[in-house]
Motif scaffolding. Structure first.
Motif: not given
Ligand code: F3S
Length: 402
Positions: A315-326, A386-402
């Motif tokens: 709940t402390n993290v906003k997660f945004f995915l950017y993409t196109c309409q298609e 902080i740069f990371g792989t998508i797995d690391q980004c998801v783990r950090a998003a869930v924990r709120g900490i990288a």
């Protein structure tokens, strides 16, 4: 055209193109068959960008070749949920309206080649988006220079551009031979290709690298990641991968039969150092995860859905995915978007993290899987990265900490 016989907008455009051509040593103009322009606010120059488009539109300008647009400055579906100041909203909408008046295709993405709007081999084009320029030259073999909004808009209105730079075959040969030392590309993931691109951009400036040793099987998304990174960190507009790029079926073809001007060896340590250098801080609490730079394809959306399945973003993290309409429409049909939103992430269409009003969220530290986002966000959003792989980004998003 330059005398005004085809109207005022064509006259302005032609004057710009002739002046650019003279400055760049072009001896003539050539026909271009498609263009790609900006339709977003840019820090400090949005008024100039609006004034320029207003001038062309009021003078009766119309794009006469298919002209696509980069992401807009607003989430096209959910802009109300963003902390968007009203004057920002008005300027952003003005830009969209002006491009509509000029007749742009409303694709709002930096990956038109994944929207069914790609150029073909050898096609002369005029594009403003550096990652699209790198992809068009290196993966498709279209002929694109890194050009400004004024040039691409003028090219769209006249269907012409000066013949200089990478529009000329003799300027498309490689400069630097890049050798992968002790690296097996068959174990590379999207993130490794993004880091390789960043490393080359940092070491090469504007020279054309010829990368040797990449095995067949590299995906479109990996080529996209490599090109976006090489173009953002350096000013590289084209790369060759031997055996994969259309103008590099062999090393000899890539160098135009000449010897390389230089050799750059890349080993695991160099990539590890580069990976660490992309972040501005090494870890800690994060406020946001931003992915989709360049815009995610449906394959990448699928991978993210798989990673987020059954998880909850902190709940402390906003997660945004950017993409196109298609890609979003396909992701919806495949159930990916539902999974991603159920986990608490937002799917944002037709804009991106650096072109939308992200700075108003006041994020202190963001995490991303994109070196280009990591490069631009400290300035555009004013946050640590902080740069990371998508797995690391998801783990950090869930924990709120990288
Ligand atoms: Fe595309 Fe925006 Fe990144 S335009 S390449 S998602 S900065």
């Amino acid at each position: 055209m330059a005398k005004g016989e085809c109207g005022e907008a064509v006259m302005f455009s032609m004057k710009i193109l002739v002046a650019v051509g003279e400055a760049c040593g072009a001896d003539r103009l050539v026909e271009v068959s498609r263009c790609h322009v900006m339709t977003s606010m840019a820090p400090d120059i949005q008024h100039a960008r609006i004034d320029l488009l207003e001038k062309f539109a009021s003078a009766g300008g119309k794009y006469i070749v298919p002209t696509t647009v980069d992401p807009a400055s607003l989430d096209l579906e959910h802009w109300r949920e963003f902390k968007t100041p009203s004057d920002y909203y008005r300027s952003a909408m003005k830009l969209l309206q002006l491009n509509r008046r000029l007749g742009a295709i409303p694709n709002y993405s930096c990956i038109p080649y994944e929207q069914g709007l790609a150029p073909s081999f050898g096609e002369m084009v005029s594009f403003t988006e550096s990652s699209y320029v790198a992809f068009a030259n290196s993966v498709i073999g279209a002929r694109a220079n890194r050009e400004s909004q004024g040039i691409a808009v003028s090219a769209g209105i006249t269907g012409k551009a000066p013949l200089y730079g990478l529009r000329l075959k003799e300027n498309r040969h490689g400069d630097v031979h890049v050798k992968l030392k002790g690296l097996d590309s068959s174990s590379f993931d999207d993130s490794d290709y993004a880091v390789l691109g960043y490393h080359l951009g940092a070491n090469l400036g504007h020279e054309i690298p010829v990368i040797d040793g990449i095995k067949p099987g590299i995906t479109i998304d990996q080529l996209k990641a490599l090109g976006a990174s090489v173009a953002c960190k350096g000013s590289v507009a084209m790369y060759h991968i031997v055996g994969i790029s259309p103008e590099a079926r062999s090393r000899q073809e890539a160098f135009g039969g000449e010897k390389p001007k230089d050799v750059l060896e890349v080993d695991a340590n160099a990539l590890k150092r580069t990976r660490e250098e992309i972040s501005t801080v090494s870890g800690g609490k994060i406020d946001a995860v931003l992915v989709g730079c360049p815009h995610y394809s449906v394959f990448q959306i699928g991978k993210l859905a798989h990673q987020l399945e059954g998880k909850k973003v902190s709940t402390n993290v906003k997660f945004f995915l950017y993409t196109c309409q298609e890609a979003k429409a396909l992701g919806e049909q495949m159930g990916y978007i539902k999974t991603i939103e159920k986990a608490g992430a937002h799917v944002s269409v037709g804009t991106c993290m650096t072109l939308s009003p992200m700075k108003y969220w006041g994020f202190k530290t963001i995490m991303t899987d994109s070196p280009k986002c990591a490069y631009t966000c400290p300035v555009d959003i004013g946050a640590n990265v902080i740069f990371g792989t998508i797995d690391q980004c998801v783990r950090a998003a869930v924990r709120g900490i990288a």
